[in-house]
Design an enzyme around this catalytic site. Structure first.
Site, mmCIF file in Angstrom:
data_model
loop_
_atom_site.group_PDB
_atom_site.id
_atom_site.type_symbol
_atom_site.label_atom_id
_atom_site.label_comp_id
_atom_site.label_asym_id
_atom_site.label_seq_id
_atom_site.Cartn_x
_atom_site.Cartn_y
_atom_site.Cartn_z
ATOM 1 N N HIS A 81 0.837 -1.201 0.000
ATOM 2 C CA HIS A 81 0.000 0.000 0.000
ATOM 3 C C HIS A 81 0.865 1.240 0.000
ATOM 4 C CE1 HIS A 81 -3.639 2.331 0.812
ATOM 5 N NE2 HIS A 81 -2.839 3.102 1.515
ATOM 6 N N ASP A 160 -13.973 3.942 8.238
ATOM 7 C CA ASP A 160 -12.974 4.772 7.542
ATOM 8 C C ASP A 160 -13.603 5.582 6.423
ATOM 9 O OD1 ASP A 160 -10.220 5.638 6.922
ATOM 10 O OD2 ASP A 160 -10.659 4.621 5.033
ATOM 11 N N ARG A 167 -12.552 13.975 7.248
ATOM 12 C CA ARG A 167 -11.200 14.523 7.411
ATOM 13 C C ARG A 167 -10.817 15.386 6.220
ATOM 14 N NH1 ARG A 167 -7.839 9.554 7.624
ATOM 15 N NH2 ARG A 167 -6.079 10.988 7.714
ATOM 16 N N SER A 182 -6.549 4.640 9.483
ATOM 17 C CA SER A 182 -7.294 4.602 8.221
ATOM 18 C C SER A 182 -6.710 3.536 7.286
ATOM 19 C CB SER A 182 -7.214 5.992 7.565
ATOM 20 O OG SER A 182 -7.613 5.950 6.225
ATOM 21 N N LYS A 186 -8.235 -0.907 6.844
ATOM 22 C CA LYS A 186 -8.630 -1.522 5.572
ATOM 23 C C LYS A 186 -7.784 -2.757 5.263
ATOM 24 C CE LYS A 186 -8.331 2.674 3.954
ATOM 25 N NZ LYS A 186 -8.315 3.958 3.232
HETATM 26 N N1 URA Z 1 -4.600 6.801 2.664
HETATM 27 C C1 URA Z 1 -5.609 6.321 3.405
HETATM 28 O O1 URA Z 1 -6.204 5.316 3.082
HETATM 29 N N2 URA Z 1 -5.943 6.984 4.534
HETATM 30 C C2 URA Z 1 -5.317 8.094 4.931
HETATM 31 O O2 URA Z 1 -5.672 8.637 5.968
HETATM 32 C C3 URA Z 1 -4.267 8.588 4.147
HETATM 33 C C4 URA Z 1 -3.918 7.912 3.010
#
Ligand code: URA
Ligand code: CA
Length: 440
Positions: A81, A160, A167, A182, A186
């Site tokens: 990621h 999220d 946010r 966040s 996931k």
């Molecule tokens: N990517 C995400 O999934 N969440 C964040 O808060 C920042 C980058």
């Protein structure tokens, strides 16, 4: 529980309990507390911070707010990621390479956000390619091909989804505990067994400074390790676009060029380094040297490119693009930006460059906007390069002359030409593992 008292506690700098954080995550997922109260707590967290224990509890509560997958892919499900960048096409290069080395890459990707590109939008520029595949088919492709890249199949970490959207509009994105929870919520929900994080640093990144990026990486590695995942993080430079191509079809073309051995450079180097970390976290190799050797062999033999073809075909796309990149969508207006003076490329505002691509149509201004797969630009110079008057700095691929003219001003405004020579921008700055931080 009374939500105002949760806000009050965080506002006053008190540590929140696991029960309070679970209440917060579930309230966000189910919309049982109004957005203004959720937002007030987000700002209190942004200003007061959270302890490692709080961040870990929030992450798990967010993961548990929706479906939790336990995918059977015939091996450790590997995931990677990126915190988001420009010209950041590593997934399309390394997923097939890692699959060619025996890895099982299950990659749930996202759409472009703000100035950063999204892998799903890039893949959709391939004719016929589907990124909306059901879970059974997704897992079957990972088992048989070794890699699949698609959108979320179930409702993963819905907390999220709510919190990220809030946010974005309440100036609370740049918080280490909020970013860490966040991203990892996931990853935990998607059932990743081994996780490699690519934390970007520099002018095109979320965090900006190296020390903050390392802090974010350390926080995520700590939480992941605590939750029983094999996890490590690479800190890589985003002071300029990673690949030279920015735009959806353009980035797919560059990934194909790299996998076919025609193009080398930073995109390949960072992809190999990340691929190495994936093979290591997945327990598929015993050393970095062995991993690098395997990956280079997969590149040289064409096994990586063959995997990309298999993956594209399995997801309904036209794999012939891998042999003939002119089958990808092409923009009607292609024009060069020429240097009007001598000098050196001293730096660039990469976030601004990403926004130029977005405004050309490669990204979205509103969530529901369509994407133009063909448009974007190709950088011809990197930081530290000597520039001579008359050199091509960048080639624009635009939908209209008007859009090209606007993009030209945008690109020129984002580049800094200077008289003094300067070094190239760093690529890999650090590796964060459960054992500690290695700086390069
Ligand atoms: N990517 C995400 O999934 N969440 C964040 O808060 C920042 C980058
Ligand atoms: Ca991305």
């Amino acid at each position: 529980m009374d939500f105002i008292s949760v806000i009050e506690d965080k506002k006053s700098g008190r540590e929140l309990s696991k029960e309070q954080l679970t209440y917060f995550a579930n309230a966000a997922a189910r919309h049982t507390v109004p957005d203004y109260q959720l937002s007030a707590l987000l700002m209190a967290i942004r200003l007061q911070g959270m302890t490692p224990r709080e961040t870990a509890d929030l992450t798990l509560a967010m993961a548990n707010s929706g479906d939790m997958l336990t995918p059977d892919v015939g091996g450790v499900a590997l995931d990677k990621h990126s915190t988001g960048g420009v010209g950041d096409t590593t997934t399309l290069v390394l997923a097939p390479l890692v699959a060619a080395c025996g890895g099982k890459v299950l990659k749930m990707s996202g759409r472009g956000l703000g100035h950063t590109g999204g892998t799903l939008d890039k893949l959709e520029s391939i004719p016929g390619m589907s990124v909306n595949i059901d879970e059974q088919r997704f897992l079957e492709i990972v088992r048989t091909v070794g890699c699949a890249v698609a959108g979320q199949t179930k409702e993963l970490a819905p907390a999220d989804k709510t919190l990220y959207a809030l946010r974005d509009v309440t100036a609370t994105v740049d918080s280490i505990p909020l970013i860490a929870s966040s991203i990892l919520s996931k990853k935990f929900a998607s059932g990743a067994g081994a996780i490699v994080l690519d934390v970007k640093t520099g002018s095109g990144s979320l965090m900006g400074s190296l020390e903050k990026s390392i802090d974010l990486a350390k926080t995520m590695v700590e939480i992941g390790t605590h939750a029983g995942r094999n996890i490590r993080a690479v800190i890589s430079g985003m002071d300029e676009p990673l690949g030279s191509h920015v735009g959806n079809a353009l980035e797919v073309k560059e990934a194909i060029d790299v996998l076919s051995g025609r193009v080398r450079g930073p995109l390949l180097d960072v992809s190999l380094f990340l691929g190495c970390q994936m093979l290591l976290t997945g327990g598929l190799v015993s050393s970095e040297e062995e991993a690098m050797l395997k990956l280079r062999r997969a590149l040289k033999s064409g096994a990586g490119l063959a995997k990309l073809k298999e993956m594209i075909a399995a997801q309904g796309g036209d794999a012939a693009v891998c042999d003939d990149v002119s089958l990808l969508p092409q923009a009607p207006v292609i024009t060069d930006i020429i240097a009007d003076r001598d000098g050196y490329l001293g730096g660039m505002d990469t976030t601004r460059l990403g926004l130029v691509g977005r405004n050309m149509g490669a990204g979205r201004v509103r969530k529901e906007d369509p994407i133009d797969p063909a448009v974007g630009f190709v950088m011809k110079k990197r930081i530290g390069d000597r520039v001579k008057k008359g050199d091509v700095l960048c080639t624009l691929h635009a939908r209209t002359e008007e859009s090209a003219a606007e993009a030209r001003d945008g690109v020129l405004g984002a580049l800094r030409l200077q008289d003094a020579p300067c070094p190239p921008a760093p690529l890999i700055l650090a590796l964060v593992t459960p054992e500690g931080v290695r700086r390069f």
